[in-house]
Every structure is written in structure tokens, then in C-alpha cells.
Design a protein around this motif. Structure first.
Motif, PDB file in Angstrom:
ATOM      1  N   TYR A 285       7.778  -5.767 -13.600  1.00 23.10           N
ATOM      2  CA  TYR A 285       7.514  -4.919 -12.730  1.00 23.10           C
ATOM      3  C   TYR A 285       6.928  -3.082 -13.701  1.00 23.10           C
ATOM      4  CZ  TYR A 285      11.804  -3.455 -11.302  1.00 23.10           C
ATOM      5  OH  TYR A 285      13.384  -3.284 -10.869  1.00 23.10           O
ATOM      6  N   THR A 286       8.324  -3.276 -14.572  1.00 21.58           N
ATOM      7  CA  THR A 286       8.772  -2.094 -15.290  1.00 21.58           C
ATOM      8  C   THR A 286       7.125  -1.711 -16.371  1.00 21.58           C
ATOM      9  OG1 THR A 286      10.045  -3.087 -16.900  1.00 21.58           O
ATOM     10  CG2 THR A 286      11.207  -1.873 -15.031  1.00 21.58           C
ATOM     11  N   GLU A 287       7.028  -2.743 -16.442  1.00 25.91           N
ATOM     12  CA  GLU A 287       5.343  -2.280 -17.723  1.00 25.91           C
ATOM     13  C   GLU A 287       4.565  -2.182 -17.076  1.00 25.91           C
ATOM     14  OE1 GLU A 287       5.324  -6.660 -19.415  1.00 25.91           O
ATOM     15  OE2 GLU A 287       7.381  -5.955 -19.809  1.00 25.91           O
ATOM     16  N   ALA A 288       4.370  -2.279 -15.360  1.00 24.72           N
ATOM     17  CA  ALA A 288       2.855  -1.728 -14.723  1.00 24.72           C
ATOM     18  C   ALA A 288       2.982  -0.322 -14.640  1.00 24.72           C
ATOM     19  CB  ALA A 288       2.805  -2.860 -13.739  1.00 24.72           C
ATOM     20  N   VAL A 289       1.571   0.842 -14.954  1.00 25.03           N
ATOM     21  CA  VAL A 289       1.949   1.893 -14.012  1.00 25.03           C
ATOM     22  C   VAL A 289       1.866   1.765 -12.561  1.00 25.03           C
ATOM     23  CG1 VAL A 289       0.434   2.276 -16.181  1.00 25.03           C
ATOM     24  CG2 VAL A 289      -1.206   1.564 -13.996  1.00 25.03           C
ATOM     25  N   ALA A 290       2.318   2.962 -12.516  1.00 28.76           N
ATOM     26  CA  ALA A 290       2.529   3.239 -10.474  1.00 28.76           C
ATOM     27  C   ALA A 290       1.066   2.646  -9.723  1.00 28.76           C
ATOM     28  CB  ALA A 290       3.137   4.690 -10.397  1.00 28.76           C
ATOM     29  N   PHE A 291       0.021   2.750 -10.347  1.00 19.78           N
ATOM     30  CA  PHE A 291      -1.810   2.791  -9.693  1.00 19.78           C
ATOM     31  C   PHE A 291      -1.570   1.801  -9.596  1.00 19.78           C
ATOM     32  CE2 PHE A 291      -6.534   2.114  -9.123  1.00 19.78           C
ATOM     33  CZ  PHE A 291      -5.920   2.966  -8.840  1.00 19.78           C
ATOM     34  N   ALA A 292      -1.693   0.737 -10.167  1.00 18.84           N
ATOM     35  CA  ALA A 292      -1.913  -0.752 -10.346  1.00 18.84           C
ATOM     36  C   ALA A 292      -0.346  -1.390  -9.990  1.00 18.84           C
ATOM     37  CB  ALA A 292      -1.051  -1.841 -11.647  1.00 18.84           C
ATOM     38  N   ARG A 293       0.881  -0.898  -9.442  1.00 15.87           N
ATOM     39  CA  ARG A 293       2.002  -1.328  -8.530  1.00 15.87           C
ATOM     40  C   ARG A 293       1.329  -0.820  -6.553  1.00 15.87           C
ATOM     41  NH1 ARG A 293       5.594   0.774 -12.503  1.00 15.87           N
ATOM     42  NH2 ARG A 293       6.534   2.123 -10.860  1.00 15.87           N
ATOM     43  N   ARG A 294       0.596   0.036  -6.617  1.00 12.86           N
ATOM     44  CA  ARG A 294       0.571   0.595  -5.602  1.00 12.86           C
ATOM     45  C   ARG A 294      -0.056  -0.198  -4.588  1.00 12.86           C
ATOM     46  NH1 ARG A 294       1.096   5.711  -3.556  1.00 12.86           N
ATOM     47  NH2 ARG A 294      -0.490   6.431  -2.108  1.00 12.86           N
ATOM     48  N   ASN A 295       0.078  -0.510  -3.447  1.00 12.62           N
ATOM     49  CA  ASN A 295      -0.614  -1.722  -2.163  1.00 12.62           C
ATOM     50  C   ASN A 295      -1.853  -0.134  -1.478  1.00 12.62           C
ATOM     51  OD1 ASN A 295      -1.234  -3.643  -0.961  1.00 12.62           O
ATOM     52  ND2 ASN A 295       0.818  -3.641   0.477  1.00 12.62           N
ATOM     53  N   ARG A 296      -2.387  -0.688  -1.872  1.00 14.85           N
ATOM     54  CA  ARG A 296      -4.021   0.458  -1.720  1.00 14.85           C
ATOM     55  C   ARG A 296      -4.826  -0.302   0.107  1.00 14.85           C
ATOM     56  NH1 ARG A 296      -3.601  -0.221  -6.635  1.00 14.85           N
ATOM     57  NH2 ARG A 296      -5.743  -1.240  -7.215  1.00 14.85           N
ATOM     58  N   ALA A 297      -4.272  -1.033   0.243  1.00 14.63           N
ATOM     59  CA  ALA A 297      -4.851  -1.626   0.538  1.00 14.63           C
ATOM     60  C   ALA A 297      -4.290  -1.208   2.464  1.00 14.63           C
ATOM     61  CB  ALA A 297      -4.856  -2.803   1.332  1.00 14.63           C
ATOM     62  N   VAL A 298      -3.240  -0.549   2.104  1.00 10.62           N
ATOM     63  CA  VAL A 298      -2.072  -0.385   3.785  1.00 10.62           C
ATOM     64  C   VAL A 298      -1.619   0.808   3.385  1.00 10.62           C
ATOM     65  CG1 VAL A 298       0.338  -0.656   4.862  1.00 10.62           C
ATOM     66  CG2 VAL A 298      -1.153  -3.180   3.496  1.00 10.62           C
ATOM     67  N   VAL A 299      -1.712   1.383   2.345  1.00  9.87           N
ATOM     68  CA  VAL A 299      -1.251   3.388   1.862  1.00  9.87           C
ATOM     69  C   VAL A 299      -2.174   4.290   1.796  1.00  9.87           C
ATOM     70  CG1 VAL A 299       1.648   2.400   0.759  1.00  9.87           C
ATOM     71  CG2 VAL A 299      -0.477   2.657  -0.713  1.00  9.87           C
ATOM     72  N   ASP A 300      -3.085   3.721   1.384  1.00 12.00           N
ATOM     73  CA  ASP A 300      -3.923   4.240   1.317  1.00 12.00           C
ATOM     74  C   ASP A 300      -5.020   4.724   2.171  1.00 12.00           C
ATOM     75  OD1 ASP A 300      -3.097   5.392  -2.042  1.00 12.00           O
ATOM     76  OD2 ASP A 300      -4.640   4.087  -3.000  1.00 12.00           O
ATOM     77  N   TYR A 301      -5.630   5.579   1.791  1.00  8.95           N
ATOM     78  CA  TYR A 301      -7.273   6.420   3.007  1.00  8.95           C
ATOM     79  C   TYR A 301      -8.519   6.752   2.388  1.00  8.95           C
ATOM     80  CZ  TYR A 301      -4.675  11.156   2.902  1.00  8.95           C
ATOM     81  OH  TYR A 301      -4.892  11.760   2.731  1.00  8.95           O
ATOM     82  N   TYR A 302      -9.264   6.182   2.752  1.00 13.08           N
ATOM     83  CA  TYR A 302     -10.841   6.216   2.112  1.00 13.08           C
ATOM     84  C   TYR A 302     -11.238   6.919   3.927  1.00 13.08           C
ATOM     85  CZ  TYR A 302     -12.720   1.838   4.687  1.00 13.08           C
ATOM     86  OH  TYR A 302     -12.594   1.324   5.772  1.00 13.08           O
TER      87      TYR A 302
END
Length: 597
Positions: A285-302
Motif C-alpha cells: 500500500y505504501t507504493e500506491a498514491v492516495a487517490f488510488a487508496r481512496r474508497n470513493r464509493a463511500v467517502v466521495d460525493y457527486y
């Protein structure tokens, strides 16, 4: 004469044996000084012994324990995470960690240089740890087999190798955003690993070590060990794989920034799959950027766009302000509200309410919203859960953004009727659509089915939770039929699954530009949310494609992705056209296992 000579001899001998008075005084003084010195020494020693044995007894005993024994903290084996069918999603394996006892290291500089080459660490950092006064320090945790062997070959005094528990995800990227990951100390940092860390981690384990005066270990014994509990999920590994595969294909095909998809049982609230793309490998996980690790289905809105027309339609039907056959004038594809002209994607004339949703007419939806009015519409928006948390058992959930009617402008009612001026999470939108599917009941989504202790005892068991009723069963059935028309006749034709009736709603909304606070004229979010089969819903699915460069409509990219996920998931679950088993199960859940929140 002889008698006189003997008398003189005796007198002479007697004079020699009798000391002078001065000499006798000195001898007496010496005896007294010696006696006093001995008495003083005995007094001091007795006092010291009394102090040690009485006043300082407890402190000295504790100090002796610290010198002769050591207590090393370790971590017990972390519990396993399983899917709903018992397949391993996260396990713990043994891994070597290199530590040091600085007081025993003979030449810290030479040891640091040797360890630096073996462990690929800066020698300066290693030397800093070797020069500490702590009894024990870690040099590197969870090293590879090759590194552990390289250190063993060095045979450095004071350098130790201990076996610890290391988290491993055998499916690599699969379900990464759900599972999350753990840190080097085996504690959860994201996802379910964080949410249920207390249960998974168990209690801390201690190694009780006896040692000699130079802190060299004599023997060790384990104390206080408690293995972590296992976590059983509602996730189906195969449905998860299907969802991730199709989502990645859609994002790649459309050249989108990202995508999210969720599959849920609309009656129970069980999440069968949750995916985001791009994704990451929790093993690294340390090799991944923050955007890729983000659980957008739950924590983001649109902005949900036209998909939100299902909500204004639900309120209007429930309040009996419209009927499916009621007609609305499309005004040639444009309407002016609050001085702003809102247009349709094509020119419409007279349409029924069913056709308004099927063809996703902005003009028609705005007129439906005006019939409902601010107060009632807001009640249904909040009733369906928007602006509040769904309380899913995952960290970081967003409630979205919903303004109260007193904050609305002259344009707000019209904007909200077409899914603008509001922000929702993909999960919220799916939960709302599930309420339309299951007869009008808002349910709480959840991911963890049960938690089982190491001895096999079930210590936590989740069950479906009924939050509230938002529309009647009659309204639910009517709206489901209307939404079926979206797939058979309208903008969602690409969502059709052969042999099954599908209901749902497309959405294509402008993205909000964070820098300007305005909706972009070029960037969109394409979506489709629906359920299948219509009469006996088994799956509720949402697909979100963020900022596609091609196939920019919800009906052209999100709808066909819905179709692929639904078709293969239904096949995997053994659901064929005409299956009626689900209706009986659904009724059983509704009457027996729902808990009022």
C-alpha cells in the motif's frame, strides 16, 4: 648472701613485668577507640541493613526484577477475513523481524555497517538505534527471507531475529478498498482492517524473559496471548471479481478519471461487492498514491444528475400529485426558471409522467418538482437518506451535501428536480434505489456478517436493519414499473439483461469545479443505478464513471457496465428467469429479521 641475691632478682623481674603508668594509659585509649570504631561501624552497617531491608525493600525488589527479567511486547496473530462463502480475503503469516539489544552489541559502528548492507537501510539510522540506552530496539520489521538469512550469517552479538505476524492479502488488489490494510505494527489503518481492528487484532502478547546481569537472555516464556477474532463478510468473492473486472474495462474504454460500483441485496442491505478503479495492492500500500487508496464509493460525493429524478418521482407518486399516465408539455425542450433557461438533450412535446422518466426530460422533471413543492420535496430527499450517513460499517463515510429549503434560491427547486445543487455518495444513491426496489423501506447497508472468536464462538452477528419506510408498497410497485420503461424504451436500453426485467435510471451530471465552485461545461459524471429482476429484486447495482473522455452519457457507458455485472452475477448466484424463491425469502426477512433503528 644467697638469700639477698634471690630477693633482688625477684624484685628486678617484678619491675620488668609491671608497665609504666603512661604506657598503660595509651593502651587503654587504643582499646576504647577500637571498641568505639567497631561499635560505630556496626551501627552504620545495622542502619544501612535496616534501611535496605525495611525502607527500600519494595524498590530494591522491583529493581532486581527489572534487572533479572524483561517483558517484550509482541502482537498476537490477527484474525482472518473471509467472504460470505468462507474464502480467504486477508490472512496472517509468520515473518521475521530484526531487533537489537544495544548493551550487548560489541562494536556498534561495525554492526551498523554490516546490517546496512544486509537490510538495505542507512547505516546512520541503524547506528542511532544501536547507541540508545533502551534495553531492546527494532531494526527492521517484517523482513524478507533473504534479509533474515543475511543477518543470521553475520552472527552479530546482540542482534536478534524474532518471528512476528504479517498481514497478507492472497487476492492482491481484489476488494482492496473494502479490506483496507495494516501498518508495520499489525494495526488496521484503513477499511475493514481499521473498522474492526479491536476484534481482528486480539489482545497484545507479552514475552516474559529471564536474563543475567549483562541482560543476556536465559529463557523466555509467552504470557497473555489472545488470538484475534475472524471476520466473515457479506461480500461474495466472485461477484466482487465480476464487478472489478467490468468497472476497470469501463474506465479504460471511456478514458475516464475513475469509477465506482456497488452491488447490494436491496432487501437485507448486504453489500455483495464494492469496487473502485484505479485500485491498489494492500500488500504494498505504501507504493500506491492516495487517490488510488481512496474508497470513493463511500467517502466521495457527486451531483447525481438525472438519476435523482427517481426521487422527485417517488415523492410525487406517494403524494398522489401525479399518475404514470399524467401528461406534461415538454415545451420544445426548454424551460426558464429564475431567469435561467434549462434545456433538454432533445426537444420533447407532450409526454406522460412515465415518458418523462424514461426519456429523462429535464423540463418534465422540473414540472413534477414544482407540483411537489419545496417542503414536501425536501422531506423526501431527507427521508431517502440524503444528507445523512447510511451508517455502513466502513470508515470515512460522507453524508453528502443537502441544503435546507430556507437556503434555496428561486432556481433550487428546479435544479434539485434534475439532480443538481445536491451532492450524494454512490452508496447513498444505491440505498435510495433499493428502497424503491424492496417495497419502500430504507435499509442500513453493511459489510460484516459476523465476528467469530478463536474458540469458534460467535461474538457479533449483524442482521438487516430497517431504518424507516419512505414510500408505500403501492408507490414502490408503480415506480418500479415506470423505471422499467427507462430500460425498455428510454435512455437505459443498454442496461437490459436478457431474460430479466430491469428497472433503473441513467444520470449524466456536470462536475463541480472545486476551484471555481461552478459546474464544469466539459467534465461530467455518467451513472446508472437500478435493480434486477423487477418483480423479485435480487440485486441493486450502481455504476459511476467519473469524467469519461468518450462515451460520456450514463446510458452509453454506465448502463452497459450495469448489464455485464448483473448478467454474470445472476448467473453465478444461480438466479434464472422465473426464479421465485427470492420472494419467499424477502417476505421472511421483512417480517422476521428486520430491527427498527
Amino acid at each position: 648472701m644467697p638469700m639477698q641475691r634471690r630477693t633482688r632478682e625477684r624484685s628486678s623481674k617484678k619491675g620488668e613485668a609491671t608497665p609504666a603508668p603512661a604506657k598503660l594509659g595509651r593502651l587503654r585509649r587504643r582499646v576504647i577507640v577500637l571498641f568505639c570504631s567497631l561499635a560505630a561501624a556496626l551501627t552504620i552497617i545495622s542502619g544501612r541493613l535496616f534501611s535496605l531491608q525495611v525502607y527500600q525493600y519494595a524498590d530494591l525488589v522491583e529493581a532486581a526484577k527489572r534487572q533479572s527479567s524483561d517483558r517484550i511486547s509482541s502482537v498476537s496473530r490477527r484474525g482472518t477475513i473471509y467472504d460470505r462463502n468462507g474464502r480467504d480475503l486477508a490472512i496472517s503469516i509468520g515473518a521475521s523481524s530484526i531487533g537489537a539489544r544495544p548493551s550487548q552489541v560489541v562494536n556498534p559502528k561495525r554492526a551498523a555497517a554490516a546490517l546496512s548492507a544486509a537490510l538495505s537501510l542507512p547505516a546512520e539510522k541503524i547506528l542511532e538505534r544501536l547507541q540508545t540506552e533502551k534495553p531492546f530496539v527494532w531494526i527492521k520489521r517484517s523482513v524478507s527471507t533473504e534479509e533474515a538469512q543475511a543477518v543470521a550469517r553475520l552472527m552479530l552479538k546482540g542482534i536478534e531475529s524474532d518471528t512476528e505476524s504479517k498481514r497478507f492479502y492472497p487476492k492482491q488488489q481484489q476488494a482492496a478498498h473494502l479490506l483496507g490494510f495494516v501498518g508495520t505494527d499489525d494495526r488496521g489503518l484503513e477499511g475493514l482492517e481499521l473498522q474492526y481492528d479491536t476484534y481482528l487484532a486480539g489482545k497484545r502478547k507479552w514475552l516474559a524473559q529471564q536474563q543475567d546481569a549483562r541482560r543476556r537472555p536465559i529463557f523466555r516464556e509467552e504470557a497473555g496471548e489472545a488470538q484475534g477474532s475472524d471476520l466473515h463478510l457479506t461480500i461474495d468473492e466472485v461477484v466482487q471479481y465480476i464487478t472489478e473486472r467490468e468497472l476497470e474495462a469501463a474506465v479504460t474504454k471511456s478514458g475516464a478519471l475513475s469509477g465506482s460500483a456497488i452491488v447490494m441485496d436491496p432487501f437485507s442491505g448486504e453489500i455483495l461487492a464494492l469496487a473502485n478503479y484505479p485500485t491498489f495492492d494492500p500488500n504494498a500500500y505504501t507504493e500506491a498514491v492516495a487517490f488510488a487508496r481512496r474508497n470513493r464509493a463511500v467517502v466521495d460525493y457527486y451531483a447525481p444528475g438525472s438519476a435523482f429524478k427517481a426521487i422527485v418521482g417517488a415523492g410525487a407518486l406517494e403524494e398522489k400529485l401525479v399518475r404514470p399516465e399524467d401528461q406534461f408539455d415538454g415545451d420544445g425542450g426548454a424551460i426558464t426558471v429564475g431567469g435561467v433557461t434549462i434545456r433538454d438533450h432533445e426537444r420533447f412535446g407532450i409526454m406522460t409522467f412515465s415518458e418523462v422518466l424514461a426519456h429523462s426530460s429535464n423540463v418534465g422533471a422540473i414540472k413534477v418538482g414544482m407540483r411537489l413543492g419545496k417542503s414536501l420535496y425536501y422531506n423526501y430527499i431527507s427521508g431517502f437518506g440524503f444528507g445523512n450517513l447510511t451508517n455502513i460499517d466502513l470508515p470515512g463515510e460522507t453524508p453528502g451535501l443537502v441544503r435546507r429549503p430556507k437556503e434555496w434560491s428561486a432556481l433550487s427547486l428546479a435544479s434539485l428536480s434534475i439532480g443538481m445543487e445536491i451532492s450524494v455518495s454512490p452508496l447513498q444513491m444505491l440505498v435510495a434505489m433499493s428502497a424503491i426496489a424492496n417495497g419502500g423501506i430504507l435499509v442500513r447497508p453493511y459489510v460484516a456478517k459476523s465476528i467469530v472468536a478463536a474458540d469458534g464462538k460467535v461474538i457479533v452477528e449483524n442482521a438487516p436493519v430497517q431504518v424507516r419506510r419512505v414510500i408505500s408498497e403501492a408507490t414502490s410497485r408503480t415506480l418500479a414499473t415506470v423505471l422499467k420503461g427507462v430500460v425498455t424504451e428510454g435512455t437505459g436500453k443498454e442496461a437490459a439483461v436478457e431474460g430479466f426485467d430491469v428497472a433503473g435510471k441513467t444520470g449524466t451530471s456536470q462536475k463541480l469545479e472545486p476551484a471555481t465552485g461552478r459546474y464544469s461545461q466539459h467534465k461530467v459524471v455518467a451513472s446508472f443505478v437500478g435493480f434486477v429482476p423487477v418483480e423479485q429484486p435480487r440485486l441493486a447495482i450502481i455504476v459511476i464513471i467519473d469524467d469519461p473522455s468518450t462515451l460520456r452519457w450514463g446510458g452509453s457507458i454506465a448502463a452497459p457496465t450495469f448489464r455485464e455485472i448483473a448478467r454474470d452475477s445472476l448467473k453465478h448466484l444461480g438466479i434464472t428467469p422465473g426464479t421465485r424463491e427470492r420472494l419467499r425469502v424477502a417476505e421472511g426477512i421483512r417480517s422476521a429479521t428486520f430491527r427498527l433503528n
